[in-house]
Design a protein around this motif. Structure first.
Motif, mmCIF file in Angstrom:
data_model
loop_
_atom_site.group_PDB
_atom_site.id
_atom_site.type_symbol
_atom_site.label_atom_id
_atom_site.label_comp_id
_atom_site.label_asym_id
_atom_site.label_seq_id
_atom_site.Cartn_x
_atom_site.Cartn_y
_atom_site.Cartn_z
ATOM 1 N N MET A 170 -28.796 -16.424 10.470
ATOM 2 C CA MET A 170 -27.650 -16.609 10.676
ATOM 3 C C MET A 170 -27.338 -16.744 12.201
ATOM 4 N N HIS A 171 -26.317 -17.442 12.730
ATOM 5 C CA HIS A 171 -26.369 -17.847 13.811
ATOM 6 C C HIS A 171 -25.764 -16.547 14.696
ATOM 7 N N ILE A 172 -24.701 -15.940 14.224
ATOM 8 C CA ILE A 172 -23.926 -14.965 15.189
ATOM 9 C C ILE A 172 -24.170 -13.593 14.082
ATOM 10 N N GLY A 173 -25.026 -12.579 14.896
ATOM 11 C CA GLY A 173 -25.485 -11.554 14.226
ATOM 12 C C GLY A 173 -25.599 -10.162 14.946
ATOM 13 N N GLY A 174 -25.492 -10.282 16.205
ATOM 14 C CA GLY A 174 -25.783 -9.192 17.215
ATOM 15 C C GLY A 174 -27.295 -8.670 17.281
ATOM 16 N N TYR A 175 -27.255 -7.843 17.461
ATOM 17 C CA TYR A 175 -28.945 -7.037 17.728
ATOM 18 C C TYR A 175 -28.807 -5.590 17.201
ATOM 19 N N PRO A 176 -29.984 -5.095 16.923
ATOM 20 C CA PRO A 176 -30.196 -3.602 16.718
ATOM 21 C C PRO A 176 -29.285 -2.706 17.281
ATOM 22 N N VAL A 211 -24.870 -8.383 5.424
ATOM 23 C CA VAL A 211 -25.838 -9.076 4.771
ATOM 24 C C VAL A 211 -27.288 -8.206 4.945
ATOM 25 N N ILE A 212 -27.423 -7.474 5.992
ATOM 26 C CA ILE A 212 -28.777 -6.653 6.342
ATOM 27 C C ILE A 212 -28.859 -5.665 4.928
ATOM 28 N N LEU A 213 -27.736 -5.071 4.825
ATOM 29 C CA LEU A 213 -27.535 -3.735 4.032
ATOM 30 C C LEU A 213 -28.124 -4.500 2.308
ATOM 31 N N SER A 214 -27.455 -5.716 2.110
ATOM 32 C CA SER A 214 -27.387 -6.185 0.785
ATOM 33 C C SER A 214 -28.738 -6.777 0.473
ATOM 34 N N GLU A 215 -29.240 -7.639 1.495
ATOM 35 C CA GLU A 215 -30.658 -8.295 1.345
ATOM 36 C C GLU A 215 -31.673 -7.690 1.632
ATOM 37 N N LYS A 216 -31.567 -6.680 2.635
ATOM 38 C CA LYS A 216 -32.859 -5.943 3.130
ATOM 39 C C LYS A 216 -33.956 -6.796 3.640
ATOM 40 N N PRO A 217 -33.823 -7.483 4.603
ATOM 41 C CA PRO A 217 -34.832 -8.498 4.956
ATOM 42 C C PRO A 217 -35.862 -7.832 5.808
ATOM 43 N N HIS A 218 -37.013 -8.409 6.192
ATOM 44 C CA HIS A 218 -37.918 -7.812 6.981
ATOM 45 C C HIS A 218 -37.843 -8.660 8.095
ATOM 46 N N LEU A 219 -37.453 -9.829 8.117
ATOM 47 C CA LEU A 219 -37.020 -10.533 9.680
ATOM 48 C C LEU A 219 -35.653 -11.013 9.499
ATOM 49 N N PHE A 220 -35.001 -10.591 10.497
ATOM 50 C CA PHE A 220 -33.424 -11.021 10.567
ATOM 51 C C PHE A 220 -33.604 -11.965 12.059
ATOM 52 N N ILE A 221 -33.033 -13.225 11.797
ATOM 53 C CA ILE A 221 -33.163 -14.174 12.887
ATOM 54 C C ILE A 221 -31.705 -14.541 13.364
ATOM 55 N N THR A 222 -31.273 -14.436 14.288
ATOM 56 C CA THR A 222 -30.066 -14.932 15.071
ATOM 57 C C THR A 222 -30.194 -15.758 16.256
ATOM 58 N N GLY A 223 -29.234 -16.481 16.642
ATOM 59 C CA GLY A 223 -28.830 -17.094 17.943
ATOM 60 C C GLY A 223 -27.875 -16.681 18.654
ATOM 61 N N PHE A 238 -37.469 -4.558 17.250
ATOM 62 C CA PHE A 238 -37.715 -3.842 15.940
ATOM 63 C C PHE A 238 -36.667 -2.810 15.602
ATOM 64 N N ASP A 239 -36.091 -3.195 14.477
ATOM 65 C CA ASP A 239 -34.805 -1.962 14.236
ATOM 66 C C ASP A 239 -35.540 -1.133 13.288
ATOM 67 N N PRO A 240 -35.750 0.393 13.729
ATOM 68 C CA PRO A 240 -36.305 1.251 12.872
ATOM 69 C C PRO A 240 -34.871 1.644 11.653
ATOM 70 N N ALA A 241 -33.930 1.601 12.139
ATOM 71 C CA ALA A 241 -32.857 2.173 11.100
ATOM 72 C C ALA A 241 -33.096 1.231 9.853
ATOM 73 N N TYR A 242 -33.226 -0.018 10.021
ATOM 74 C CA TYR A 242 -33.314 -0.913 8.861
ATOM 75 C C TYR A 242 -34.543 -1.538 8.388
ATOM 76 N N GLN A 243 -35.768 -1.087 9.381
ATOM 77 C CA GLN A 243 -37.052 -1.467 9.016
ATOM 78 C C GLN A 243 -37.022 -3.083 8.953
ATOM 79 N N VAL A 296 -35.444 -11.223 15.813
ATOM 80 C CA VAL A 296 -35.798 -12.076 16.809
ATOM 81 C C VAL A 296 -34.608 -13.139 16.989
ATOM 82 N N ASN A 297 -34.394 -13.384 18.076
ATOM 83 C CA ASN A 297 -33.142 -14.229 18.761
ATOM 84 C C ASN A 297 -34.014 -15.091 19.737
ATOM 85 N N PRO A 298 -34.316 -16.341 19.551
ATOM 86 C CA PRO A 298 -35.239 -17.308 20.510
ATOM 87 C C PRO A 298 -34.479 -17.715 21.664
#
Length: 163
Positions: free
Chosen positions: A81-87, A97-109, A118-123, A127-129
């Motif tokens: 997603m575009h706007i997401g913040g960071y750990p 979305v993180i809580l409901s989907e439990k992704p391994h990789l979360f990408i924002t811009g 790496f976010d240890p709280a949500y494993q 990555v924001n490029p």
């Protein structure tokens, strides 16, 4: 194994070196603020494109690309997603979305700042490029490429050039 090219915040411009950097990639992901359908089509003609719209994208782009993309590559669940913040400072919608989907990789811009955390709280790996275009306050154009092999994300490389 899949080789992924990742970029964000092109705002309708992309340096030609980006295509050289992404030559070995199987697909390209765009984390929003594409800027124009013309640029999205150019990227998609080069390699298959997965993208989300950003806050500067107009209706034409929003009709083609979603606000949030959820998909699995190999055994890695991805949320983009575009706007997401960071750990530690996730935006409300991103955290939902993180809580409901439990992704391994979360990408924002959005921030125009390259981050790999790496976010240890949500494993998950966040990555924001950074920003690949010329609009904004950033001083460097940045792109990312990496590999997904089964459930592993690795061989992350960064392209950087002065604006």
């Amino acid at each position: 194994m899949r080789k992924i090219g990742l970029l964000s915040d092109t705002h309708s411009s992309l340096p030609k070196q980006a295509f050289d950097f992404f030559t070995q990639c199987d697909e390209i992901w765009h984390a929003g603020d594409i800027g124009s359908v013309r640029l999205a089509d150019e990227i998609n003609a080069f390699r298959p494109l997965r993208a989300v719209y950003g806050n500067i994208d107009g209706l034409e782009i929003r009709m083609i690309y979603p606000e949030v993309a959820i998909f699995t590559i190999e055994k890695v669940k991805v949320v983009m997603m575009h706007i997401g913040g960071y750990p530690g400072r996730w935006e409300r919608k991103a955290k939902e979305v993180i809580l409901s989907e439990k992704p391994h990789l979360f990408i924002t811009g959005h921030s125009h700042i390259l981050k790999v955390i790496f976010d240890p709280a949500y494993q998950l790996l966040h990555v924001n490029p950074g920003a690949a275009g010329n609009s904004g306050l950033h001083q460097k154009i940045t792109l990312v490429r990496f590999e997904i092999n089964q459930d592993k994300i690795g061989n992350l490389e960064i392209f950087e050039k002065d604006r």
